[in-house]
Design a protein around this motif. Sequence first.
Motif, PDB file in Angstrom:
ATOM      1  N   SER A 136     106.177 -19.617  24.689  1.00 27.42           N
ATOM      2  CA  SER A 136     107.346 -20.296  24.119  1.00 27.42           C
ATOM      3  C   SER A 136     107.008 -21.716  23.708  1.00 27.42           C
ATOM      4  O   SER A 136     107.400 -22.182  22.627  1.00 27.42           O
ATOM      5  CB  SER A 136     108.496 -20.296  25.136  1.00 27.42           C
ATOM      6  OG  SER A 136     108.874 -18.988  25.469  1.00 27.42           O
ATOM      7  N   VAL A 137     106.278 -22.433  24.539  1.00 24.96           N
ATOM      8  CA  VAL A 137     105.898 -23.813  24.226  1.00 24.96           C
ATOM      9  C   VAL A 137     104.961 -23.851  23.026  1.00 24.96           C
ATOM     10  O   VAL A 137     105.105 -24.694  22.124  1.00 24.96           O
ATOM     11  CB  VAL A 137     105.241 -24.471  25.457  1.00 24.96           C
ATOM     12  CG1 VAL A 137     104.682 -25.840  25.083  1.00 24.96           C
ATOM     13  CG2 VAL A 137     106.253 -24.605  26.585  1.00 24.96           C
ATOM     14  N   ILE A 138     103.996 -22.936  22.983  1.00 23.10           N
ATOM     15  CA  ILE A 138     103.056 -22.881  21.859  1.00 23.10           C
ATOM     16  C   ILE A 138     103.808 -22.605  20.562  1.00 23.10           C
ATOM     17  O   ILE A 138     103.557 -23.240  19.525  1.00 23.10           O
ATOM     18  CB  ILE A 138     101.985 -21.805  22.099  1.00 23.10           C
ATOM     19  CG1 ILE A 138     101.055 -22.245  23.245  1.00 23.10           C
ATOM     20  CG2 ILE A 138     101.174 -21.558  20.828  1.00 23.10           C
ATOM     21  CD1 ILE A 138     100.039 -21.178  23.636  1.00 23.10           C
ATOM     22  N   LEU A 139     104.752 -21.652  20.611  1.00 24.46           N
ATOM     23  CA  LEU A 139     105.521 -21.319  19.409  1.00 24.46           C
ATOM     24  C   LEU A 139     106.341 -22.511  18.948  1.00 24.46           C
ATOM     25  O   LEU A 139     106.414 -22.804  17.739  1.00 24.46           O
ATOM     26  CB  LEU A 139     106.434 -20.132  19.710  1.00 24.46           C
ATOM     27  CG  LEU A 139     107.317 -19.650  18.540  1.00 24.46           C
ATOM     28  CD1 LEU A 139     106.446 -19.204  17.379  1.00 24.46           C
ATOM     29  CD2 LEU A 139     108.234 -18.512  18.998  1.00 24.46           C
TER      30      LEU A 139
ATOM     31  N   ALA B 193     112.841 -33.991  19.226  1.00 25.84           N
ATOM     32  CA  ALA B 193     113.596 -32.739  19.349  1.00 25.84           C
ATOM     33  C   ALA B 193     112.700 -31.609  19.843  1.00 25.84           C
ATOM     34  O   ALA B 193     113.123 -30.750  20.628  1.00 25.84           O
ATOM     35  CB  ALA B 193     114.229 -32.387  18.005  1.00 25.84           C
ATOM     36  N   THR B 194     111.443 -31.631  19.407  1.00 28.54           N
ATOM     37  CA  THR B 194     110.494 -30.592  19.825  1.00 28.54           C
ATOM     38  C   THR B 194     110.220 -30.671  21.317  1.00 28.54           C
ATOM     39  O   THR B 194     110.248 -29.659  22.029  1.00 28.54           O
ATOM     40  CB  THR B 194     109.175 -30.733  19.053  1.00 28.54           C
ATOM     41  OG1 THR B 194     109.435 -30.596  17.650  1.00 28.54           O
ATOM     42  CG2 THR B 194     108.175 -29.675  19.500  1.00 28.54           C
ATOM     43  N   PHE B 195     109.962 -31.892  21.790  1.00 31.66           N
ATOM     44  CA  PHE B 195     109.695 -32.056  23.225  1.00 31.66           C
ATOM     45  C   PHE B 195     110.927 -31.707  24.066  1.00 31.66           C
ATOM     46  O   PHE B 195     110.810 -31.122  25.143  1.00 31.66           O
ATOM     47  CB  PHE B 195     109.234 -33.486  23.518  1.00 31.66           C
ATOM     48  CG  PHE B 195     107.820 -33.768  23.096  1.00 31.66           C
ATOM     49  CD1 PHE B 195     106.768 -32.986  23.573  1.00 31.66           C
ATOM     50  CD2 PHE B 195     107.534 -34.792  22.206  1.00 31.66           C
ATOM     51  CE1 PHE B 195     105.462 -33.240  23.196  1.00 31.66           C
ATOM     52  CE2 PHE B 195     106.238 -35.042  21.809  1.00 31.66           C
ATOM     53  CZ  PHE B 195     105.195 -34.270  22.307  1.00 31.66           C
ATOM     54  N   PHE B 196     112.096 -32.074  23.555  1.00 31.38           N
ATOM     55  CA  PHE B 196     113.331 -31.746  24.281  1.00 31.38           C
ATOM     56  C   PHE B 196     113.522 -30.234  24.345  1.00 31.38           C
ATOM     57  O   PHE B 196     113.891 -29.683  25.395  1.00 31.38           O
ATOM     58  CB  PHE B 196     114.528 -32.405  23.609  1.00 31.38           C
ATOM     59  CG  PHE B 196     115.830 -32.123  24.296  1.00 31.38           C
ATOM     60  CD1 PHE B 196     116.100 -32.653  25.551  1.00 31.38           C
ATOM     61  CD2 PHE B 196     116.778 -31.310  23.693  1.00 31.38           C
ATOM     62  CE1 PHE B 196     117.302 -32.390  26.193  1.00 31.38           C
ATOM     63  CE2 PHE B 196     117.977 -31.043  24.328  1.00 31.38           C
ATOM     64  CZ  PHE B 196     118.242 -31.574  25.590  1.00 31.38           C
TER      65      PHE B 196
ATOM     66  N   TYR C 249     111.172 -28.804  26.815  1.00 31.81           N
ATOM     67  CA  TYR C 249     111.663 -29.063  28.175  1.00 31.81           C
ATOM     68  C   TYR C 249     112.739 -28.055  28.560  1.00 31.81           C
ATOM     69  O   TYR C 249     112.739 -27.523  29.687  1.00 31.81           O
ATOM     70  CB  TYR C 249     112.214 -30.477  28.269  1.00 31.81           C
ATOM     71  CG  TYR C 249     112.946 -30.762  29.561  1.00 31.81           C
ATOM     72  CD1 TYR C 249     112.255 -30.987  30.744  1.00 31.81           C
ATOM     73  CD2 TYR C 249     114.341 -30.779  29.590  1.00 31.81           C
ATOM     74  CE1 TYR C 249     112.920 -31.226  31.933  1.00 31.81           C
ATOM     75  CE2 TYR C 249     115.017 -31.017  30.779  1.00 31.81           C
ATOM     76  CZ  TYR C 249     114.311 -31.235  31.940  1.00 31.81           C
ATOM     77  OH  TYR C 249     114.985 -31.468  33.111  1.00 31.81           O
ATOM     78  N   LEU C 250     113.662 -27.782  27.629  1.00 35.04           N
ATOM     79  CA  LEU C 250     114.721 -26.808  27.909  1.00 35.04           C
ATOM     80  C   LEU C 250     114.138 -25.419  28.165  1.00 35.04           C
ATOM     81  O   LEU C 250     114.600 -24.693  29.053  1.00 35.04           O
ATOM     82  CB  LEU C 250     115.711 -26.754  26.739  1.00 35.04           C
ATOM     83  CG  LEU C 250     116.568 -28.004  26.520  1.00 35.04           C
ATOM     84  CD1 LEU C 250     117.491 -27.803  25.323  1.00 35.04           C
ATOM     85  CD2 LEU C 250     117.383 -28.327  27.773  1.00 35.04           C
ATOM     86  N   ILE C 251     113.122 -25.057  27.391  1.00 34.62           N
ATOM     87  CA  ILE C 251     112.471 -23.756  27.592  1.00 34.62           C
ATOM     88  C   ILE C 251     111.802 -23.716  28.963  1.00 34.62           C
ATOM     89  O   ILE C 251     111.917 -22.737  29.703  1.00 34.62           O
ATOM     90  CB  ILE C 251     111.437 -23.493  26.475  1.00 34.62           C
ATOM     91  CG1 ILE C 251     112.154 -23.333  25.126  1.00 34.62           C
ATOM     92  CG2 ILE C 251     110.613 -22.244  26.791  1.00 34.62           C
ATOM     93  CD1 ILE C 251     111.203 -23.243  23.949  1.00 34.62           C
ATOM     94  N   TYR C 252     111.102 -24.809  29.284  1.00 40.62           N
ATOM     95  CA  TYR C 252     110.431 -24.899  30.585  1.00 40.62           C
ATOM     96  C   TYR C 252     111.446 -24.761  31.727  1.00 40.62           C
ATOM     97  O   TYR C 252     111.232 -24.006  32.683  1.00 40.62           O
ATOM     98  CB  TYR C 252     109.703 -26.234  30.681  1.00 40.62           C
ATOM     99  CG  TYR C 252     109.089 -26.503  32.037  1.00 40.62           C
ATOM    100  CD1 TYR C 252     107.848 -25.975  32.375  1.00 40.62           C
ATOM    101  CD2 TYR C 252     109.746 -27.307  32.972  1.00 40.62           C
ATOM    102  CE1 TYR C 252     107.282 -26.219  33.622  1.00 40.62           C
ATOM    103  CE2 TYR C 252     109.192 -27.558  34.211  1.00 40.62           C
ATOM    104  CZ  TYR C 252     107.965 -27.014  34.531  1.00 40.62           C
ATOM    105  OH  TYR C 252     107.416 -27.258  35.764  1.00 40.62           O
TER     106      TYR C 252
ATOM    107  N   LYS D  91     113.767 -22.545  36.442  1.00 42.55           N
ATOM    108  CA  LYS D  91     114.959 -22.592  37.289  1.00 42.55           C
ATOM    109  C   LYS D  91     115.077 -21.365  38.186  1.00 42.55           C
ATOM    110  O   LYS D  91     115.245 -21.506  39.408  1.00 42.55           O
ATOM    111  CB  LYS D  91     116.217 -22.742  36.429  1.00 42.55           C
ATOM    112  CG  LYS D  91     117.492 -22.937  37.247  1.00 42.55           C
ATOM    113  CD  LYS D  91     118.720 -23.034  36.353  1.00 42.55           C
ATOM    114  CE  LYS D  91     118.685 -24.294  35.524  1.00 42.55           C
ATOM    115  NZ  LYS D  91     119.938 -24.445  34.723  1.00 42.55           N
ATOM    116  N   PRO D  92     114.981 -20.133  37.679  1.00 39.89           N
ATOM    117  CA  PRO D  92     115.037 -18.963  38.577  1.00 39.89           C
ATOM    118  C   PRO D  92     113.841 -18.866  39.521  1.00 39.89           C
ATOM    119  O   PRO D  92     113.961 -18.346  40.625  1.00 39.89           O
ATOM    120  CB  PRO D  92     115.079 -17.771  37.615  1.00 39.89           C
ATOM    121  CG  PRO D  92     114.573 -18.282  36.318  1.00 39.89           C
ATOM    122  CD  PRO D  92     114.954 -19.721  36.258  1.00 39.89           C
TER     123      PRO D  92
END
Length: 252
Positions: A6-9, A40-43, A46-49, A54-55
């Motif tokens: 996800s981060v790479i994409l 925006a990309t880093f944010f 972060y949301l993806i991370y 979280k779970p």
Amino acid sequence: MLLILSVILTCLVALGLVKLIDKFLPGGARPIVSILLWAATFFLAYLIYESVMKPIRFDEAKNDRYKVAVQTLMDLKKAQLGYKKVNGDYADSFDKLVTFIDNGTFDIITRRDTTIIDRKKNKAFNLTVNEKGEGGFFKDTVIINKIGTVSVKDSLFRGTDRYRNLSSVKYKDIEVPVEMKTSFVIRNETKLPVFEATIDKNALLADLDQDLLAQESKVEDINEINGDKITLGSLVDVTLSGNWPKRYGNND
């Protein structure tokens, strides 16, 4: 693996947008737009991370607390079985259990199989056993001798005082009560003692993510603790099994 992809994409999309900006936007606007785009990309990364982690963090915290809760219930089971061995039923309060463990004793006994004359049967058939032990009927029996006692505390909880805290589960700053009830059931016209102890999963995990906690309360999986309580024993069946999978501890 999903997190990495996800981060790479996200980064690849950002790089593609930067190339488009370089190609089509005026030179003066490019730095500002690029900075905003990278922010925006880093944010987004972060949301993806966070969505992935979280779970994972929830499960780690949940498992740590469940292990402590199950250990408490296993200690309670050990104490109740010892109490029943001496008294014939289960203790209906934690105070009784603590007093029993502090002051109670178990008998140390020996058992020896032997054969004795069956006088009742010999009398019925008018038979006698001679001096050599021949003739008549004999029966098998077990001779039980008490040779001493051992303290309940040394037998069940040597080197630890965990039994003093059976009424609650303590994990760091969290303390959740253990609810315990005793009763009797009738099986084949025999009155048998039963007891049940429960720990509220919602209270034990109250400070964790509420959405994941709501899912945890509804879980139905052979590898998880189903329902909203961690349960030992039953008030309707003669059982001391727990509703947790073996990865948290023995549940038989």
